[in-house]
Enzyme design. Structure first.
Site, PDB file in Angstrom:
ATOM      1  N   GLY A 103       3.852 -11.960   0.700  1.00 44.00           N
ATOM      2  CA  GLY A 103       3.863 -11.324   1.936  1.00 44.00           C
ATOM      3  C   GLY A 103       3.799  -9.917   2.039  1.00 44.00           C
ATOM      4  O   GLY A 103       3.787  -9.263   3.100  1.00 44.00           O
ATOM      5  N   LYS A 104       4.191  -9.137   1.066  1.00 45.10           N
ATOM      6  CA  LYS A 104       4.321  -7.602   0.930  1.00 45.10           C
ATOM      7  C   LYS A 104       5.032  -7.206   2.034  1.00 45.10           C
ATOM      8  O   LYS A 104       4.664  -6.170   2.843  1.00 45.10           O
ATOM      9  CB  LYS A 104       2.900  -7.013   0.803  1.00 45.10           C
ATOM     10  CG  LYS A 104       2.045  -7.560  -0.349  1.00 45.10           C
ATOM     11  CD  LYS A 104       0.647  -6.912  -0.518  1.00 45.10           C
ATOM     12  CE  LYS A 104       0.112  -7.197  -1.717  1.00 45.10           C
ATOM     13  NZ  LYS A 104      -0.345  -8.611  -1.853  1.00 45.10           N
ATOM     14  N   ARG A 105       6.224  -7.856   2.438  1.00 42.52           N
ATOM     15  CA  ARG A 105       6.927  -7.481   3.576  1.00 42.52           C
ATOM     16  C   ARG A 105       7.766  -6.474   3.284  1.00 42.52           C
ATOM     17  O   ARG A 105       8.069  -6.030   2.148  1.00 42.52           O
ATOM     18  CB  ARG A 105       7.932  -8.811   3.871  1.00 42.52           C
ATOM     19  CG  ARG A 105       7.188  -9.916   4.407  1.00 42.52           C
ATOM     20  CD  ARG A 105       6.164  -9.730   5.412  1.00 42.52           C
ATOM     21  NE  ARG A 105       5.711 -11.126   6.077  1.00 42.52           N
ATOM     22  CZ  ARG A 105       4.530 -11.513   6.136  1.00 42.52           C
ATOM     23  NH1 ARG A 105       3.682 -10.802   5.458  1.00 42.52           N
ATOM     24  NH2 ARG A 105       4.082 -12.732   6.558  1.00 42.52           N
TER      25      ARG A 105
ATOM     26  N   ASN B 106       0.449  -5.045   4.891  1.00 44.51           N
ATOM     27  CA  ASN B 106      -0.180  -4.421   4.188  1.00 44.51           C
ATOM     28  C   ASN B 106      -0.860  -5.155   3.003  1.00 44.51           C
ATOM     29  O   ASN B 106      -0.123  -6.068   2.480  1.00 44.51           O
ATOM     30  CB  ASN B 106       0.630  -3.281   3.486  1.00 44.51           C
ATOM     31  CG  ASN B 106       1.844  -3.636   2.633  1.00 44.51           C
ATOM     32  OD1 ASN B 106       2.204  -3.759   1.470  1.00 44.51           O
ATOM     33  ND2 ASN B 106       2.875  -4.448   3.413  1.00 44.51           N
ATOM     34  N   ASP B 107      -2.191  -5.098   2.684  1.00 46.37           N
ATOM     35  CA  ASP B 107      -2.822  -6.019   1.705  1.00 46.37           C
ATOM     36  C   ASP B 107      -3.927  -5.274   1.575  1.00 46.37           C
ATOM     37  O   ASP B 107      -4.288  -4.137   2.261  1.00 46.37           O
ATOM     38  CB  ASP B 107      -2.739  -7.259   1.935  1.00 46.37           C
ATOM     39  CG  ASP B 107      -2.774  -8.228   0.566  1.00 46.37           C
ATOM     40  OD1 ASP B 107      -3.426  -7.947  -0.168  1.00 46.37           O
ATOM     41  OD2 ASP B 107      -1.665  -9.177   0.537  1.00 46.37           O
TER      42      ASP B 107
END
Lengths: 306, 306
Positions: A103-105, B106-107
């Site tokens: 999730g790159k939270r 973000n990705d």
């Protein structure tokens, strides 16, 4: 990181399968089974995605220790898509897989705590104990500093879970910020973040010598992988970028320690789209065959693990 | 950023209300109305949260131009919580408010495109055009470089939407990374990110002279706010940290241009928990009163806007 490492050793396989169900990846026969024609809604689309994921998970679960659904591909289908994310995680857990929610939270304080609860903890309200997306690990972004990481490491400690912090990502433009050198210490930003991760994990080291605070380093940057391995003795690496993004087995050699531990290599399209490469096999067979190929490819450089 | 600025000028109010429904914030009477007792599930909890949000939105919609739900507080309740996020956004749009989804997503590549579709675009599958969380703007994190921003700016251009990139966040530890000075340009990381945002927005400047690529700068760092205003003439600022986090009207003065444009100031707890400060008012009245107080506080330093 003990649970992941245990599964890697048991299966002699340091790889993880990304579950990023882009619509183009789904075979026509699965689509046809779920779509009705003109009356189709997101409900039918979600049905196809869930079957796609469950078929992959069932096909690979005896050979692969972990899966990594990327939240974005579920979120684009709204709450219905997030329900598929839950069902995918739940199904993978029922097959005894380690689940990394990608999730790159990132946020701070009580807000970051909410994200961490959602993925690696428990949401407690009144008498309800609720597990929103019951994963074993969550990927996170450290741009906000300790305030954005400690709410997650608190839950890692409490529930024996893990995080993977973005350090040196696999994409072409990762260097725009991550490679900038710092003035007062002769290192680039990604290395600074890596050293912060080392500190965040130092009180969370498990029985195999690795901490609950892992990092993400792309297979597309083999020199940085090797350099980071040498300065982070107890930090586990999640390595995307193998396969479709260009990284090969030789490129990830530097991520492993002498026992073949220290890293898990991700492949998404290589498994999800394996059926396009193997027209004579069924969808399920082709997932399995490519998962085994990947395992053997990585084992050729690690040797026996553990 | 034209839609937001138009609403700010119409309402003479450069503030946004954060919708971060922590359970502790919800008044007892709303809880009692939804909770059943021992049979309670997340469904009842979500009912209370949605009513809380809708009451706030209704109370403030004539005075405030925008709301900002933070995704974390919905995600912790799983897909049911994400349904409340959708319903909250949908309700706010029906009240003609500008909606900033605070997801700090973000990705890269197709993955970032999925996040952008989810919040500021359209998810297209077969003949279905689906808006997952139909907002006007999304907050994003730039650690991954252009590969993580351009999929979002593409949709900003296509659908006239906006993003706000994290630059200098309001929390105490933001400096651990963001304040590190760079070696080959005599600026800190946050300023480097700010200048990247300036470039990303340069072809997306609207009729009021501001681009679709805004930035997030905390009210708790007034010197940096002023410095960034001076070097980013066409970049709009989303400013958290006013009120409960410690920033006051004087602290945000530097965020505005000579016309009182250039920034929108967020308050979350100040409005959501206004009822605790005003025991003689209803919940709805207290939200309204504190929204007006905040407007007047900020207007005291900007003067007439536009």
């Amino acid at each position: 990181m003990d649970l992941l490492i245990k599964k890697i050793i048991e299966k002699q396989n340091p790889t993880v399968v990304g579950l990023d169900p882009q619509w183009d990846f789904i075979p026509d026969d699965i689509k046809r089974k779920h779509l009705l024609g003109k009356q189709d809604t997101i409900t039918e689309v979600c049905g196809a995605i869930l079957e796609f994921n469950e078929r992959i998970i069932s096909a690979i679960s005896f050979v692969v220790p972990a899966v990594k659904p990327n939240c974005a591909f579920y979120e684009q289908f709204g709450w219905q898509g997030m329900r598929v994310l839950y069902e995918t995680i739940d199904f993978a857990k029922s097959k005894n897989l380690y689940v990394i929610s990608d999730g790159k939270r990132n946020d701070i304080g009580s807000t970051m705590k909410s994200y961490a609860q959602a993925y690696i903890g428990i949401t407690q309200v009144e008498d309800i104990n609720f597990r929103a997306f019951p994963s074993d690990a969550l990927t996170v972004n450290a741009y906000l500093g300790s305030d954005g990481i400690e709410p997650a490491t608190d839950l890692c400690a409490k529930y024996d879970k893990d995080i993977f912090v973005l350090v040196k990502t696999s994409n072409a433009s990762s260097g725009e910020l991550q490679d900038m050198n710092l003035k007062f210490s002769p290192i680039p930003i990604y290395e600074k973040v890596a050293l912060m991760c080392k500190n965040w994990g130092e009180n969370l080291i498990g029985q195999y010598g690795y901490s609950s605070v892992g990092i993400v380093v792309g297979a597309t940057y083999p020199d940085q992988l090797k350099e980071l391995r040498s300065i982070l003795p107890y930090t586990f690496f999640l390595v995307p970028g193998y396969g479709a993004q260009g990284g090969g087995a030789e490129d990830v050699r530097g991520a492993f320690d002498n026992l073949g531990l220290g890293a898990i290599i991700n492949s998404s399209r290589g498994i999800m789209c394996a059926y396009k490469k193997h027209p004579t096999l069924t969808f399920d067979e082709s997932c399995y065959v490519e998962a085994v190929n990947m395992k053997n490819d990585i084992l050729s450089i690690t040797g026996k693990i553990g």
